[in-house]
Design an enzyme around this catalytic site. Structure first.
Site, PDB file in Angstrom:
ATOM      1  N   LYS A 116       0.942  -1.190   0.190  1.00 14.08           N
ATOM      2  CA  LYS A 116       0.066   0.226   0.021  1.00 14.08           C
ATOM      3  C   LYS A 116       1.022   1.267  -0.079  1.00 14.08           C
ATOM      4  CE  LYS A 116      -2.395   3.313   1.934  1.00 14.08           C
ATOM      5  NZ  LYS A 116      -1.843   4.455   1.281  1.00 14.08           N
TER       6      LYS A 116
ATOM      7  N   GLY B 140       1.048   4.775  13.196  1.00 18.23           N
ATOM      8  CA  GLY B 140       1.580   3.532  14.001  1.00 18.23           C
ATOM      9  C   GLY B 140       0.679   3.239  15.172  1.00 18.23           C
TER      10      GLY B 140
ATOM     11  N   CYS C  89      13.452  10.174   7.828  1.00 19.47           N
ATOM     12  CA  CYS C  89      12.521   9.718   9.305  1.00 19.47           C
ATOM     13  C   CYS C  89      14.003  10.100  10.347  1.00 19.47           C
ATOM     14  CB  CYS C  89      12.471   8.307   9.398  1.00 19.47           C
ATOM     15  SG  CYS C  89      13.522   7.316   8.484  1.00 19.47           S
TER      16      CYS C  89
ATOM     17  N   GLU D 126       8.693  15.853  15.508  1.00 20.70           N
ATOM     18  CA  GLU D 126       9.356  15.589  14.160  1.00 20.70           C
ATOM     19  C   GLU D 126       8.713  16.856  13.239  1.00 20.70           C
ATOM     20  OE1 GLU D 126       7.888  11.818  11.775  1.00 20.70           O
ATOM     21  OE2 GLU D 126      10.049  11.811  11.544  1.00 20.70           O
TER      22      GLU D 126
ATOM     23  N   SER E 295       4.321   7.649   9.946  1.00 23.79           N
ATOM     24  CA  SER E 295       4.278   8.497  11.278  1.00 23.79           C
ATOM     25  C   SER E 295       3.897   7.736  12.474  1.00 23.79           C
ATOM     26  CB  SER E 295       3.302   9.492  11.062  1.00 23.79           C
ATOM     27  OG  SER E 295       1.947   9.006  10.879  1.00 23.79           O
ATOM     28  N   THR E 296       4.349   8.158  13.646  1.00 31.10           N
ATOM     29  CA  THR E 296       3.977   7.685  14.891  1.00 31.10           C
ATOM     30  C   THR E 296       2.515   7.663  15.239  1.00 31.10           C
ATOM     31  OG1 THR E 296       6.277   8.173  15.771  1.00 31.10           O
ATOM     32  CG2 THR E 296       4.589   8.002  17.340  1.00 31.10           C
TER      33      THR E 296
END
Ligand code: NAD
Length: 496
Positions: free
Chosen positions: A191, A249, A302, A400, A245-246
């Site tokens: 994806k 996630g 990242c 970030e 991204s966190t």
């Protein structure tokens, strides 16, 4: 490279055609709804193609295909030599099409063509070659049992792996998930990010051409909510390998717990510290690496070294040198081979970056940058920006940004340097510079980061595991350790 000037690359881009269809069971298909979405070039601000907008019905079809292929054994049970040959050929095809893939990367997300063709695609090709070679070289284990018993420990494929990946290295990050997952014998559904669907589709086509049986590598283009979420909730998916991204996630962990407790392998965000001690030696060299570490790929990395921690006695001199390097970087058309920095990927990203810049202005000294670039075609180009004397708890130094913004934080001693370096929720990369070997070893052991680079920045190789701790995730790309993410261990105990 056959193309060497901007005009060559523009001509090559004009000659490309894009079908933008998803790949399910080895066949290029429209989304079942027939819907499409726009592919937008951030360098020009113009739409240049469209791609299939898949949704849960397409996810069901891709999972059914991947599952049937896995159970059927055309790939999962193929001989290691055969699978090795296919993955190696896949890598060769990537390298042969490096210019075309590099152009797609550049058009979709704005990476300078020089880096897309010269760095990203060759790296991805080498990952396929390396993981392909591993297939017939990784052995199982025989446990040290007593007489009359034989205990075997073998690696088994997980089954269906959904690889959900971001746009910043759309070829390398997709391949870094696909290659070890296929090497371990799984079937994969890729994806790609909605910003880079065409790159994802091309990867799938090259895999098929290289000899992957239909259904072993499916590609679903479309939005995160419409494709990624149903994949992560699907009971027929055994593992989600996620790079992104966190925030997303964290959602995926929830989707897995709500559904079938699938494995969730996370490569998430970062806020890497680059720690420079006064005894680092050549400050010019440090400055060059610090600027590249922070600004390469527009800072959309990242593990970007977005915090520069400098021992106070050399801070002013280093900041001056880094500022000079930043000002010397050429911002421009990504299809111009002399360009160092292209545009940010989209308007939302550019807004976010400028928000952090504006938030930092009253708190720190702006050394250079801080503006959108002029003389370019779209408003998505942001100048490399350096802030000095940034409080370590400021948002610009904690969160970030994913853009070309560097926060310099002076420190007085080793303890403070380690405390500030470890003082974010992330733990992806860290760098440190010193000529003192004892200090290098002492400090690198204390830094909480998946990769610590000493006297360089952002060391990255197919040979060594890459991944993070804390909110940077739990997964490892590259090296033999990548195989751990896509296999489980089986014990077979035999009495004789
Ligand atoms: P993102 O998290 O927004 O998107 C990543 C992928 O997740 C995309 O394919 C997206 O469509 C999909 N997605 C979005 N919402 C989803 C949902 N609800 N359910 C399932 N899938 C969903 O990240 P991005 O903006 O594409 O990429 C930037 C981020 O990626 C940064 O945080 C960066 O640090 C991280 N990243 C990490 C690594 C690493 O190796 N650790 C490498 C590159 C990028």
């Amino acid at each position: 490279m056959t193309n060497s000037t901007k005009q060559d690359w523009e001509r090559a881009a004009d000659s490309l055609s894009f079908n933008g269809q998803a790949l399910i069971d080895g066949v290029a298909v429209e989304a079942l709804s027939g819907e499409r979405f726009d592919c937008f070039n951030p360098a020009t601000g113009r739409t240049f193609a469209t791609a299939a907008s898949c949704a849960s019905a397409d996810v069901d079809a891709a999972v059914a295909s991947a599952r049937a292929t896995f159970e059927g054994g055309a790939w999962s049970q193929a001989s290691p030599t055969e699978r090795k040959a296919v993955l190696r050929r896949f890598g060769e095809f990537l390298q042969e099409r490096a210019e075309e893939l590099g152009l797609l990367i550049s058009l979709e997300m704005g990476k300078p063509i020089r880096d897309a063709v010269g760095i990203e695609v060759p790296l991805a090709a080498s990952v396929l070659e390396w993981q392909g070679e591993a297939i017939d070289k990784v052995y199982g284990e025989v446990a040290p049992t007593g007489p009359g018993d034989l205990a075997l420990v073998t690696r088994e494929a997980l089954g269906v792996v959904a690889a959900i990946v971001p746009w910043n290295f759309p070829v390398n990050l997709a391949i870094s998930r696909i290659a070890p997952a296929l090497a371990a014998g799984n079937s994969v559904i890729l994806k790609p990010a909605e910003q880079t669907p065409l790159t994802g589709v091309r990867i799938g086509e090259l895999g098929l051409e290289a000899g992957l049986p239909p259904g072993v590598l499916n590609v679903l283009t479309g939005a995160g909510e419409r494709v990624g979420k149903p994949l992560a909730l699907h009971p027929g998916v055994d593992c989600v390998a996620f790079t992104g991204s966190t925030t997303v996630g964290r959602l995926l962990l929830g989707y897995a717990s709500e559904s079938n407790m699938k494995e969730v392998r996370l490569e998430c965000g970062g806020k890497s510290a680059n720690v420079v001690f006064a005894d680092s030696g050549d400050l010019e060299k440090v400055a060059q690496h610090a600027a590249l570490g922070a600004f390469w790929n527009q800072g959309e990395v990242c593990s970007a070294n977005s915090r520069l921690l400098v021992e106070r006695s050399v801070a002013d001199e280093l900041v001056e040198l880094v500022g000079e390097r930043a000002r010397a970087m050429r911002i421009g058309d990504p299809l111009d081979p002399t360009t160092d920095l292209g545009p940010l990927v989209d308007a939302a990203q550019a807004e976010k970056v400028m928000g952090y810049v504006d938030g930092a202005r009253p708190l720190a000294r702006l050394v250079t940058g801080g503006r959108r670039a002029e003389g370019v075609e779209s408003d998505l180009f942001v100048e490399p920006t350096v802030f000095d004397r940034v409080p370590s708890d400021a948002a610009v130094a904690q969160e970030e940004i994913f853009g070309p913004v560097l926060s310099v934080i002076p420190f007085d001693d080793e303890d403070e340097a380690v405390r500030v370096a470890n003082g974010t929720p992330y733990g992806l990369g860290a760098s440190l510079w010193t000529q003192d070997i004892s200090r290098a070893l002492r400090v690198s052991r204390q830094l909480r980061a998946g990769t610590v680079s000493v006297n360089t920045v952002d060391a990255y190789s197919v040979l060594t595991p890459f991944g993070g701790v804390g909110r940077s995730g739990n997964s490892r790309d590259q090296s033999l350790h990548a195989l751990d993410d896509y296999s489980w261990l089986k014990t077979t105990w035999i009495k004789y």
